[in-house]
Design an enzyme around this catalytic site. Structure first.
Site, PDB file in Angstrom:
ATOM      1  N   LYS A 257      13.147   7.426  -1.724  1.00 44.27           N
ATOM      2  CA  LYS A 257      12.469   6.300  -2.365  1.00 44.27           C
ATOM      3  C   LYS A 257      11.935   6.983  -3.860  1.00 44.27           C
ATOM      4  CE  LYS A 257       8.229   3.798  -2.306  1.00 44.27           C
ATOM      5  NZ  LYS A 257       7.017   4.059  -3.103  1.00 44.27           N
ATOM      6  N   HIS A 281       7.822   3.197  -8.574  1.00 43.46           N
ATOM      7  CA  HIS A 281       6.302   3.322  -8.128  1.00 43.46           C
ATOM      8  C   HIS A 281       5.371   2.310  -8.556  1.00 43.46           C
ATOM      9  CE1 HIS A 281       4.470   6.906  -5.817  1.00 43.46           C
ATOM     10  NE2 HIS A 281       3.537   6.111  -5.995  1.00 43.46           N
ATOM     11  N   SER A 313       9.010  -2.771  -6.983  1.00 46.38           N
ATOM     12  CA  SER A 313       8.406  -2.778  -8.210  1.00 46.38           C
ATOM     13  C   SER A 313       8.403  -4.070  -8.802  1.00 46.38           C
ATOM     14  CB  SER A 313       8.755  -1.580  -8.988  1.00 46.38           C
ATOM     15  OG  SER A 313       8.470  -0.235  -8.267  1.00 46.38           O
ATOM     16  N   GLY A 335       4.261  -3.702  -2.817  1.00 44.21           N
ATOM     17  CA  GLY A 335       3.208  -2.771  -2.574  1.00 44.21           C
ATOM     18  C   GLY A 335       1.751  -3.789  -2.769  1.00 44.21           C
TER      19      GLY A 335
HETATM   20  C1  LIG Z   1      -2.433   1.367  -5.163  1.00 40.01           C
HETATM   21  C2  LIG Z   1      -1.108   1.955  -4.756  1.00 40.01           C
HETATM   22  C3  LIG Z   1      -0.789   3.222  -4.200  1.00 40.01           C
HETATM   23  C4  LIG Z   1       0.272   3.694  -3.855  1.00 40.01           C
HETATM   24  N1  LIG Z   1       0.581   4.897  -3.021  1.00 40.01           N
HETATM   25  C5  LIG Z   1       1.964   5.381  -2.781  1.00 40.01           C
HETATM   26  C6  LIG Z   1       2.315   6.178  -1.756  1.00 40.01           C
HETATM   27  O1  LIG Z   1       1.176   6.934  -1.374  1.00 40.01           O
HETATM   28  N2  LIG Z   1       3.329   6.664  -1.444  1.00 40.01           N
HETATM   29  C7  LIG Z   1       4.507   6.019  -2.095  1.00 40.01           C
HETATM   30  O2  LIG Z   1       5.706   6.282  -1.752  1.00 40.01           O
HETATM   31  N3  LIG Z   1       4.241   4.965  -2.843  1.00 40.01           N
HETATM   32  C8  LIG Z   1       2.892   4.502  -3.107  1.00 40.01           C
HETATM   33  N4  LIG Z   1       2.955   3.567  -4.127  1.00 40.01           N
HETATM   34  C9  LIG Z   1       4.095   2.742  -4.621  1.00 40.01           C
HETATM   35  C10 LIG Z   1       4.418   1.528  -3.738  1.00 40.01           C
HETATM   36  O3  LIG Z   1       4.683   2.167  -2.538  1.00 40.01           O
HETATM   37  C11 LIG Z   1       5.327   0.657  -4.128  1.00 40.01           C
HETATM   38  O4  LIG Z   1       6.457   1.481  -4.725  1.00 40.01           O
HETATM   39  C12 LIG Z   1       4.849  -0.149  -5.256  1.00 40.01           C
HETATM   40  O5  LIG Z   1       3.651  -0.504  -5.150  1.00 40.01           O
HETATM   41  C13 LIG Z   1       5.833  -1.294  -5.493  1.00 40.01           C
HETATM   42  O6  LIG Z   1       5.332  -1.900  -6.618  1.00 40.01           O
HETATM   43  P1  LIG Z   1       4.550  -3.331  -6.639  1.00 40.01           P
HETATM   44  O7  LIG Z   1       3.012  -2.910  -6.241  1.00 40.01           O
HETATM   45  O8  LIG Z   1       4.398  -3.947  -7.947  1.00 40.01           O
HETATM   46  O9  LIG Z   1       5.075  -4.126  -5.641  1.00 40.01           O
HETATM   47  C14 LIG Z   1       1.568   2.944  -4.435  1.00 40.01           C
HETATM   48  C15 LIG Z   1       1.388   1.901  -4.968  1.00 40.01           C
HETATM   49  C16 LIG Z   1       0.092   1.360  -5.367  1.00 40.01           C
HETATM   50  C17 LIG Z   1      -0.165   0.252  -6.177  1.00 40.01           C
END
Ligand SMILES: Cc1cc2nc3c(=O)[nH]c(=O)nc-3n(C[C@H](O)[C@H](O)[C@H](O)COP(=O)(O)O)c2cc1C
Length: 381
Positions: A257, A281, A313, A335
């Site tokens: 990822k 991310h 994303s 997310g």
């Molecule tokens: C508050 C927050 C915490 C996140 N923590 C992680 C994490 O611990 N590990 C990870 O691989 N991605 C993490 N992400 C990224 C999400 O897995 C994902 O890639 C992202 O939220 C996608 O975008 P979206 O929120 O616009 O759907 C995080 C995203 C957010 C918003």
């Protein structure tokens, strides 16, 4: 669809507004925010909205099928719950609620290494829909133990996140003290006091902790010391060598990822990845990153059908899922959408967010004249 909840919030943006009103300001900013100037958050939305799709109204009517076959399993939708760190700060027990809702909807639930629900608890709630995301600790004993725990609960999909070689610099979080270690101030405490439902839920559950990493803290005492230790445990760049080691250690499906280029995607496949996951991310790591959807075609062409392509994303609707699929993504993750659902309505909000995305996905596919998500490809303006 829960009609009562729909009457209050019938879209992800409505859930987001409700979440804004129910969460302390610093918590909402933690979920919604991006890196440095938020340029990548905006790029995600701008590139999604720029992508137009063409309908076909006069073909033969077909029955809609939204199922998705991926990595040896069939899911009900081409949609999954992305890993979220510190999820219990956003809403207590949100990890459990989302794991349960994902199992009921038959979509994948991905637990973060730094989530606040343990591997064991998330697996119990998500059952065979449980995937685990790892920030691989360079310390062999901790990494191997995390892997062992995932295997012991029957997990067959391990997601390794490679796009955090440096901690994301998010100005609001730094100002608010949302960092490791966290620093609470009079301001953030006052913001909490103004959000009674969040306070009550948090008081009833207790302060969130890094449930997956707790067993490795031994007798390190005090929140600050424990937080520093966790930071030191996870601090590392996932380079080709570490990825290769992980490939050797994990006998099931391995998904990489944080891919944004065809070159990285090919490297991941060469090192044995079973799937690549395009992501910036959610705009939280590299401020000048391209909108994730704008690279899907290139990355999909780069892997040339050898492995499935996952993507996330910027998703804020079921239509956005169709947009990603139209570019070559096999499954799309979100997310924030799900966190807004739980923050808006507590436990029922997890299912409601999934229901909204599913209804919008179906409506968009029907409107396009597509019988399945994969038919949505080729519908570009
Ligand atoms: C508050 C927050 C915490 C996140 N923590 C992680 C994490 O611990 N590990 C990870 O691989 N991605 C993490 N992400 C990224 C999400 O897995 C994902 O890639 C992202 O939220 C996608 O975008 P979206 O929120 O616009 O759907 C995080 C995203 C957010 C918003």
């Amino acid at each position: 669809m829960n009609e009562k909840l729909q009457a209050k919030a019938a879209s992800i943006l409505a859930l987001k507004e409700r979440a804004r009103r129910r969460l302390p300001k610093y918590v909402f900013e933690y979920v919604a925010g991006g890196c440095i100037t938020d340029s990548a958050v905006r790029a995600n939305r701008e590139s999604l909205e720029k992508l137009k799709l063409q309908p076909r109204y006069l073909g033969t009517a077909k029955t809609l099928d939204t199922q998705c076959n991926l990595l040896g399993r069939q899911y009900n939708l081409p949609l999954g719950v992305a890993p979220i760190g510190l999820s219990g700060l956003i809403w207590p027990r949100s990890g459990e609620f989302l794991a349960q809702a994902a199992r009921q909807a038959n979509i994948p639930f991905v637990l973060s290494t730094v989530g606040t629900t343990s591997i064991e608890s998330a697996a119990k709630h998500a059952e065979e829909n449980f995937w685990f995301q790892i920030y691989p600790p360079p310390d062999d004993s901790i990494r191997l133990d995390l892997i062992k725990r995932a295997m012991e609960v029957g997990c067959t999909h391990l997601v390794v996140t490679v796009d955090v070689p440096a901690l994301g610099r998010r100005p609001r979080d730094l100002q608010n003290g949302i960092a490791i270690p966290p620093k609470f101030s009079i301001r953030t405490l006052a913001q909490s006091a103004m959000r009674p439902s969040w306070c009550l839920a948090t008081l009833a559950t207790g302060m969130p902790n890094f449930a997956n990493l707790d067993p490795y803290l031994g007798d390190i005492k005090g929140m600050k010391n424990r937080a520093y230790y966790i930071r030191s445990v996870l601090k590392d760049v996932v380079d080709g060598n570490l990825l290769k080691r992980l490939r050797d250690e994990w006998p099931h499906k391995l998904i990489v990822k944080g891919i944004l280029t065809a070159e990285d995607a090919r490297t991941a496949v060469d090192l044995g990845a079973d799937a690549v996951w395009i992501s910036n991310h959610g705009g939280r790591q590299l401020d000048p990153a391209a909108g994730a959807i704008s690279v899907v075609r290139e990355v999909a062409a780069g892997v040339g059908g050898k492995v499935p392509v996952l993507a996330d994303s910027g998703v804020e609707s079921g239509t956005d899922i169709v947009r990603f699929v139209s570019q070559g993504a096999d499954m799309v993750f979100a997310g924030r959408c799900f966190m807004y659902g739980v923050a808006a309505f507590g436990q029922p909000g997890a299912q409601h967010a999934i229901d909204i995305l599913a209804a919008e996905l179906e409506q968009t596919l029907s409107q396009l004249g597509c019988a399945s998500p994969s038919e949505a490809a080729q519908r570009l303006a």
